[in-house]
Scaffold this active site. Sequence first.
Site, mmCIF file in Angstrom:
data_model
loop_
_atom_site.group_PDB
_atom_site.id
_atom_site.type_symbol
_atom_site.label_atom_id
_atom_site.label_comp_id
_atom_site.label_asym_id
_atom_site.label_seq_id
_atom_site.Cartn_x
_atom_site.Cartn_y
_atom_site.Cartn_z
ATOM 1 N N HIS A 178 -0.630 1.976 -10.879
ATOM 2 C CA HIS A 178 -0.782 2.036 -12.332
ATOM 3 C C HIS A 178 -2.212 2.421 -12.710
ATOM 4 O O HIS A 178 -2.916 3.003 -11.909
ATOM 5 C CB HIS A 178 -0.316 0.727 -12.955
ATOM 6 C CG HIS A 178 1.062 0.350 -12.517
ATOM 7 N ND1 HIS A 178 2.194 0.933 -13.027
ATOM 8 C CD2 HIS A 178 1.484 -0.521 -11.560
ATOM 9 C CE1 HIS A 178 3.268 0.426 -12.429
ATOM 10 N NE2 HIS A 178 2.865 -0.450 -11.527
ATOM 11 N N GLU A 232 -1.236 -5.733 -14.304
ATOM 12 C CA GLU A 232 -1.147 -5.363 -12.894
ATOM 13 C C GLU A 232 -2.244 -4.389 -12.485
ATOM 14 O O GLU A 232 -2.845 -4.522 -11.417
ATOM 15 C CB GLU A 232 0.227 -4.741 -12.618
ATOM 16 C CG GLU A 232 0.428 -4.307 -11.179
ATOM 17 C CD GLU A 232 1.770 -3.643 -10.955
ATOM 18 O OE1 GLU A 232 2.035 -3.250 -9.801
ATOM 19 O OE2 GLU A 232 2.556 -3.518 -11.917
ATOM 20 N N HIS A 245 0.559 -2.654 -5.174
ATOM 21 C CA HIS A 245 1.229 -3.077 -6.403
ATOM 22 C C HIS A 245 1.369 -4.598 -6.440
ATOM 23 O O HIS A 245 1.204 -5.281 -5.421
ATOM 24 C CB HIS A 245 2.616 -2.445 -6.503
ATOM 25 C CG HIS A 245 2.589 -0.991 -6.863
ATOM 26 N ND1 HIS A 245 2.858 -0.519 -8.125
ATOM 27 C CD2 HIS A 245 2.298 0.100 -6.112
ATOM 28 C CE1 HIS A 245 2.739 0.793 -8.138
ATOM 29 N NE2 HIS A 245 2.408 1.194 -6.923
ATOM 30 N N GLU A 247 3.817 -5.164 -2.267
ATOM 31 C CA GLU A 247 3.995 -5.931 -3.504
ATOM 32 C C GLU A 247 3.379 -7.298 -3.261
ATOM 33 O O GLU A 247 3.981 -8.180 -2.648
ATOM 34 C CB GLU A 247 5.472 -6.048 -3.857
ATOM 35 C CG GLU A 247 6.129 -4.732 -4.244
ATOM 36 C CD GLU A 247 5.856 -4.315 -5.686
ATOM 37 O OE1 GLU A 247 4.948 -4.909 -6.312
ATOM 38 O OE2 GLU A 247 6.547 -3.411 -6.182
#
Length: 365
Positions: free
Chosen positions: A187, A202, A264, A329
Amino acid sequence: MRKLFFMCLAVLMAIPLFLTQAKAANLEDARWVTRTDAPVPYVRMVMDLSAPVKASASISKDGKTTTVTLKNTKLKTAKANINMDSSIASSARLTEDGRDVKVTIKTPSSIDTSDVKVFSLKKDTVNQKPYRIVVDVQKKGVAPKPAYYGKRPSPSAHPAKNMPTGSGNYSISGGLSGKTITIDPGHGGSDSGAVGPHGVQEKNITLPISMYLKKALENRGAKVLMTRTTDVDVYGPNASGVDELGARVNVANRSNSDALISVHINAFNNPSVGGIATYYYSKTGNDARLAQKVQSQIASVPGFNGDRGIQEGNLYVLRHSNMPAVLVELGFISNPNEERVLQSPQTQEDFANRIANGIASYFGG
């Protein structure tokens, strides 16, 4: 990539985004984009402001009208009526109402509070971006795509011209020293990624972890490329999902990297869900091995709700990269405890060092 997480808005509940400002802000521009790279497609509307504002949101009884009120704001853009995506959010109307600006968004289907997210972005002087209010409205009545837990699609599902051959010029052994590693902090810029229950974004967690990882790999002799080193969109402001993801993959492909690591933080609509996972896509014969090496190192970071293992995922950055690639993640930002732990620089550096250990093990060093 966008996660299955939505900031819940109670009907007619105020959302405190900024401290009250003495002088009225100007709403200077408004734009929108449809993001189809998320598990559930959504329309994102971004409004540029001359100063920070407070905002509130409400949904009509029939669920087809969402109203976002920007307090103490003047309408200074000619974009009073905006036609958007007829299948998700068909239109937005901007009007002055006393001292406020009301943004009225029409949706073809009845939506509820779990389908809308409203958040603010601070002024970015480095990239010359103003204060912004962002409204995300997700499409109603569609099943989430298997972006996180999907199985590998059949080869016929992807034209050959879009598929990496698996014969890229990369190395899989000989130690970490001298290897080229691309790190992709998930992102950034106009895309906040998932937002935690206490407002943690995030993109502001993935970047410091990635910078720590860069340092850890370089200390071991690797050459490290970053898809971003600041809070920016890689392709360009408000890029489409495909363009943005493609720009990230291109950094790795054009440099003939030996591995791609995309960082992430996960999210889900159940705040009790947590844990750490690593995703891969079986295209080179070494992706799963890289995922296992990394996951074996990061799964036991303190403060997280268990080891979710390695999982095959049909994710763009994994599918279109020419070299072995993984997407980590690192916990769930939607879990209040994990959101808190993720903000710790010690935890961020711990994750980075463990990922570096896993990469080194993968290369046999």
